[in-house]
Design an enzyme around this catalytic site. Structure first.
Site, short mmCIF file in Angstrom:
data_model
loop_
_atom_site.label_atom_id
_atom_site.label_comp_id
_atom_site.label_asym_id
_atom_site.label_seq_id
_atom_site.Cartn_x
_atom_site.Cartn_y
_atom_site.Cartn_z
CD1 TRP A 89 36.85 35.83 52.18
CD2 TRP A 89 35.71 34.04 52.89
NE1 TRP A 89 37.06 35.70 53.53
CE2 TRP A 89 36.38 34.62 53.99
CE3 TRP A 89 34.94 32.91 53.09
CZ2 TRP A 89 36.30 34.10 55.28
CZ3 TRP A 89 34.85 32.38 54.37
CH2 TRP A 89 35.51 32.97 55.45
CG ASP A 126 30.70 37.19 49.05
OD1 ASP A 126 30.17 38.06 49.77
OD2 ASP A 126 31.44 36.30 49.50
CE LYS A 156 33.24 40.21 56.72
NZ LYS A 156 34.38 39.56 57.33
#
Length: 365
Positions: free
Chosen positions: A106, A176, A200
């Site tokens: 990511w 992030d 999440k």
């Protein structure tokens, strides 16, 4: 009356488990929300009843995460993937460079998007070590004039997580936190901007939370399409256009659940207990299971491991599925196994997985 349903041992990496009490409350309120005669999905986002839901979610997030009062909390769409572009669009001017700390897939995606906007560099990387660890603070290389330093707080694919964060002084720190927000207390004041997809730890997919320090708006580019400017969403309290109202309602209910659980400090204790159950099964297996992350960088949220052969891994995953475990496959890019023990995954599920791992080892060693 609520229907009794079977609940799987849900270790999906995302969208992931939601707290059962939240799902049950949503079920109760689905058709008639607070006596309105409508579902929350049917309410106008301009109505007083929806604005109450919206503002309560903002207030709760500030309270539970210790967000300084002056910071802005935004509810956006497009996931973290859109933030990979919005961050450099707003904060990477032509005369500066932005630093990215490379700790996994990511972070790589965030860097690739930023390259389309302006000049970037790798402030540190553990790629040559197969992303088995988080860099030490003294490995971070960036200059005082850097536009911002970006990191990914938790790496779902490789199972690594930052245990603390650097003090970057005048260089804005951007993170992030999609896969570990609210899993433990964090000093939000260290950050100029935090973003996180909700799917999440915060709620269902479709909502992206942005936590923004106000002075960053002064640095932001004004020459952007309206919807890509953070200032637009700050000015309109994330109501410039129709927001994902049901997702924000669910996020608010998850935050209420976090509060009843004792907040982030208690969640951290529970998350360590849950993760340690599985890590102990790995560490005490005499090499039957092999963890990917180095011990000092292990994630509380994503426990990644391999078995001694791909054949054995396939058998492990097949047997686990028969036992009611869901989502234990590793990411398709790396294979292996992964247990994502997010906030809403109960301790009982982690204990059941630990017991299964020990039993599987005994039967297949």
């Amino acid at each position: 009356m609520l229907k009794q349903v079977h609940r799987a041992y849900n270790f999906n990496a995302g969208p992931s488990a939601l707290p059962l009490p939240v799902l049950q409350k949503a079920q109760e309120e689905l058709v008639d929300f607070r006596g309105s005669g409508m579902s929350v999905m049917e309410l106008s986002h301009r109505s007083a009843l929806y604005e109450e839901v919206h503002n309560e979610a903002i207030s709760l997030l500030k309270e539970l995460y210790g967000i300084p009062e002056e910071y802005h909390v935004l509810f956006l769409q497009g996931g973290a993937s859109l933030q990979f572009s919005m961050v450099p669009m707003n904060f990477l001017p032509a005369d500066k460079k932005a630093g990215y700390v490379m700790t996994g897939a990511w972070a790589e995606k965030a860097l690739a998007e930023a390259k389309l906007i302006g000049e970037v560099f790798e402030a540190a990387s553990t790629k040559e070590e197969a992303y088995r660890r988080i860099p030490q603070f003294d490995e971070l290389k960036y200059e005082a004039g850097t536009a911002y330093l970006h990191l990914t707080s938790n790496n779902t694919i490789y199972g690594t997580q930052w245990t603390d964060f650097p003090d970057t002084g005048d260089v804005p720190l951007i993170a992030d936190m999609s896969s570990d927000i609210l899993c433990k207390p964090v000093d939000v004041s260290k950050f100029a901007l935090i973003y996180a997809g909700a799917q999440k730890n915060l709620g269902p997919s479709g909502v992206t939370v942005v936590i923004l320090r106000p002075d960053m708006l002064e640095r932001a580019s004004k020459n952007l399409p309206t919807m890509l400017r953070y200032a637009t969403h700050v000015k309109n309290n994330s109501l410039y256009n129709t927001p994902p109202t049901f997702g924000i309602y669910m996020l608010g209910e998850v935050l209420k659940w976090v509060k009843t659980m004792g907040g982030t400090r208690e969640l951290e204790r529970l998350n360590r207990e849950k993760a340690n159950l599985i890590y102990d099964a790995i560490d005490n297996s005499n090499g039957f299971y092999r963890g990917h992350a180095e011990p000092g960088s292990r994630s509380l949220m994503n426990i990644t491991f391999r078995l001694q052969s791909e054949e054995l891994e396939k058998k492990f995953l097949a047997d686990a599925k028969k036992e009611g475990f869901v989502g234990l496959n590793g990411h398709r890019s790396v294979g292996g196994c992964r247990a994502s023990a997010y906030n809403a995954v109960p301790r009982e599920a982690c204990q059941a997985l630990r017991d299964f791992m020990i039993r599987f080892q005994t039967e297949n060693a």
